[in-house]
Write an enzyme that holds these catalytic residues in place. Sequence first.
Site, short mmCIF file in Angstrom:
data_model
loop_
_atom_site.label_atom_id
_atom_site.label_comp_id
_atom_site.label_asym_id
_atom_site.label_seq_id
_atom_site.Cartn_x
_atom_site.Cartn_y
_atom_site.Cartn_z
N ASP A 94 -30.19 -27.21 -15.32
CA ASP A 94 -30.06 -27.53 -16.74
C ASP A 94 -31.37 -27.92 -17.43
O ASP A 94 -31.44 -27.96 -18.65
CB ASP A 94 -29.05 -28.67 -16.94
CG ASP A 94 -29.49 -29.97 -16.26
OD1 ASP A 94 -30.54 -29.99 -15.59
OD2 ASP A 94 -28.76 -30.99 -16.39
N HIS A 95 -32.42 -28.20 -16.66
CA HIS A 95 -33.66 -28.72 -17.25
C HIS A 95 -34.68 -27.63 -17.57
O HIS A 95 -35.57 -27.86 -18.39
CB HIS A 95 -34.31 -29.73 -16.30
CG HIS A 95 -33.82 -31.14 -16.46
ND1 HIS A 95 -32.50 -31.47 -16.38
CD2 HIS A 95 -34.49 -32.30 -16.72
CE1 HIS A 95 -32.36 -32.78 -16.56
NE2 HIS A 95 -33.55 -33.30 -16.78
N ASP B 66 -31.47 -38.34 -11.24
CA ASP B 66 -31.66 -38.36 -12.68
C ASP B 66 -31.16 -39.71 -13.16
O ASP B 66 -30.10 -40.17 -12.72
CB ASP B 66 -30.88 -37.22 -13.36
CG ASP B 66 -31.23 -37.09 -14.83
OD1 ASP B 66 -31.95 -36.14 -15.17
OD2 ASP B 66 -30.80 -37.93 -15.62
N ARG C 247 -33.09 -40.83 -25.46
CA ARG C 247 -34.45 -41.34 -25.52
C ARG C 247 -35.20 -40.74 -26.69
O ARG C 247 -34.95 -39.61 -27.10
CB ARG C 247 -35.20 -41.03 -24.21
CG ARG C 247 -34.60 -41.79 -23.05
CD ARG C 247 -35.40 -41.70 -21.79
NE ARG C 247 -34.75 -42.52 -20.79
CZ ARG C 247 -34.55 -42.16 -19.53
NH1 ARG C 247 -34.97 -41.00 -19.11
NH2 ARG C 247 -33.94 -42.98 -18.69
N SER D 193 -37.06 -42.07 -17.05
CA SER D 193 -36.48 -41.13 -16.11
C SER D 193 -36.66 -41.58 -14.67
O SER D 193 -37.56 -42.34 -14.33
CB SER D 193 -37.13 -39.76 -16.31
OG SER D 193 -36.80 -38.89 -15.27
N ARG E 52 -37.68 -39.65 -12.41
CA ARG E 52 -38.54 -38.65 -11.76
C ARG E 52 -39.52 -39.28 -10.77
O ARG E 52 -40.39 -40.06 -11.12
CB ARG E 52 -39.27 -37.81 -12.81
CG ARG E 52 -40.29 -38.54 -13.65
CD ARG E 52 -40.77 -37.69 -14.82
NE ARG E 52 -39.69 -37.46 -15.77
CZ ARG E 52 -39.88 -37.30 -17.08
NH1 ARG E 52 -41.09 -37.33 -17.59
NH2 ARG E 52 -38.87 -37.10 -17.88
#
Length: 754
Positions: free
Chosen positions: A95-96, A160, A448, A643, A645
């Site tokens: 999806d990213h 995520d 965000r 995030s 990440r």
Amino acid sequence: MAFDIDMIKKVYSQYDERITAARQIVNKPLTLSEKILYAHLWDGNATEAYERGKSYVDFAPDRVAMQDATAQMALLQFMQAGRPKVAVPSTVHCDHLIQARDGAEQDLNRAKQESSEVFNFLSSVSNKYGIGFWKPGAGIIHQVVLENYAFPGGMMIGTDSHTVNAGGLGMVAIGVGGADACDVMAGLPWELKFPKLIGVKLTGKLSGWAAPKDVILKVAGILTVKGGTGAIVEYFGEGAESLSCTGKGTICNMGAEIGATTSTFGYDESMERYLRATDRAEVADAANAIKGHLTADAEVYANPEQYFDQLIEINLSELEPSLNGPFTPDLYTPISRMREEAGKNGWPTKVEWGLIGSCTNSSYEDLSRAASIARQAVEKGLVTKAEFGINPGSEQVRFTADRDGLLKTFEELNATIFTNACGPCIGMWDRAGADKQEKNTIVHSFNRNFAKRADGNPNTYAFVTSPEMVAAIAISGDLGFNPLTDTLVNKDGEQVKLDPPTGDELPEKGFAVDDPGYQAPAADGSNVVVEVSPTSDRLQLLEPFSPWEGTDLKGLKLLIKAKGKCTTDHISMAGPWLKYRGHLDNISNNMLIGAVNYFNDKTDSVKNQLTGEYGAVPATQRDYKAQGIGSIVVGDENYGEGSSREHAAMEPRHLGVRAVLVKSFARIHETNLKKQGMLGLTFANKEDYDKIQENDIIDINGLIEFAPNTPLTIVLHHQDGTSEEILANHTYNKQQIEWFKAGGALNIIRANQK
């Protein structure tokens, strides 16, 4: 269909025994959060009462979810773990890596071509190791998880930060780095500091223009971006029960913006309705059989001040639509005050874009309520003054919304329907004119709104609000437009007023979809070959990080002293950099390029102590690495906010940064640093941040005796020949210290496989 129903039934079969044991040990009524946590202890039934905010505890999550940008690194790590198959149900969601530009079909086709190597890698790894794979276009991870995998009382981790969305279905769902996911997929326990508990009592009922999004916008205004750190937020009360399941998901989703470990709601009729509507009646029946365990004990909600560390009360009947921003998701402004605040602060009031979607607000109900506003605009002769974009949350939502005419309504207002993907929410937006960096305002239903996040323009003022408010403000083109009181002029010159939104919690005709986009893994993946080209610029097999050399760290250069907010977006930007998420060396070229240097107020400009010249942060650090010199990063409050990440931890590790010393950490980032064998330290005295000088040479002493609850000593050698010592605290326990010594947690897993 109900995925993993046997696993869910097994979890439920253990609930009575585990909750009974926990209640006896804790010796008091239990909150919902405590029930789920104690029901998922790695060692089974509770044998001790854990101290909130202090005890490190091993848990056994029920499942793992990964999105394509973070899954690459998580699975590259898992490939080194030596396991033939994942130990718990796991999924990957693409999806990213889909950029919003022209519209759904064109954008999706372009993404499949540009990222085919990555999608093929993720597909083959999933096939080999027993992982469910959701193809590009299938939808946004958290919406797809809510529709297919989330279940009341379950525990899930995901790579995520918005994994917390599944709290809308009564889960404890927590965002983590890829190394944590790797551990759980490898069959190992997952460690978490036992969270504190924040209770939010909701009374009354939403009406008019108020939406579930306004609940979390209000909470963010109260708690700020770090007020939930180390805590689970548990919502309860008659107001909570009046909300839809997807509305609950919206509230839990944006709990990531207050730093909360996760948020959740007790099981109720709205969750049951959602489970049955999404073809999971079997899960609803199983949950109904133990529903007493899927909410807090009655005494907790009757006297919440006795059982929560902090209590907030919100009357939904009095809640006003609001917008949070710009540049931070906790700056709360009710719509009735927006015009005044915008004028006072110089915020541009002309709205250029209105964007609906993201994992926070892309459900059928969200689109339905926003479409009711769009329909009024068409019927009342209004034309949108701002551009308008829609990202449906999943193919199931998109297909159903299209069948029911919702998308056609948006298109009649010239809205662009983008792919079922994250798009602008995570910077995957090729916005025309953004490169001019003009001052402008956008409104969106995302979570965000950090500078540069949506379109790369530092001068885009982004405001977070509900989908229905996005629609109203996009139609008006005015940030200060208050649909509760204001009128608009239609194409016939008439003054018209928008009526409050209406919508369906669930589609009246039921959900429908031709192809949801799911690929089941091979029953036996042993013959599946995963190939990574050694010349690829998108994927790179990982090499183990070096273990600690067994000495204190001497002669570290100061790489950067970051000033103010330094999120994971600042440390490892998304947007165009997403394409390198599977190639550690290439993506390391974005390390800290968004952080503001304290000494010159510039981004991506630090002093190279070897040459005396200013240059890019990654280039400077590569120079130090080439000379065998370690470095240190210094930061401000809530460092690593945002995030999950783990690239924000892996990039400094890869390039030779040895420690990160800050005033305070965001939870996930601190854990990610630990997992990668980095030192994550905090100033014992926050004012010592001011003592760090640009040309400092820094020693870290005490590592030979590195132990829990024992501060380390930092020696600052200043350019003028003077030195001073400061203390640095840490939160490492014995196991985490072993991660540091081994050079990372993965090295321990790898060693145990030999």
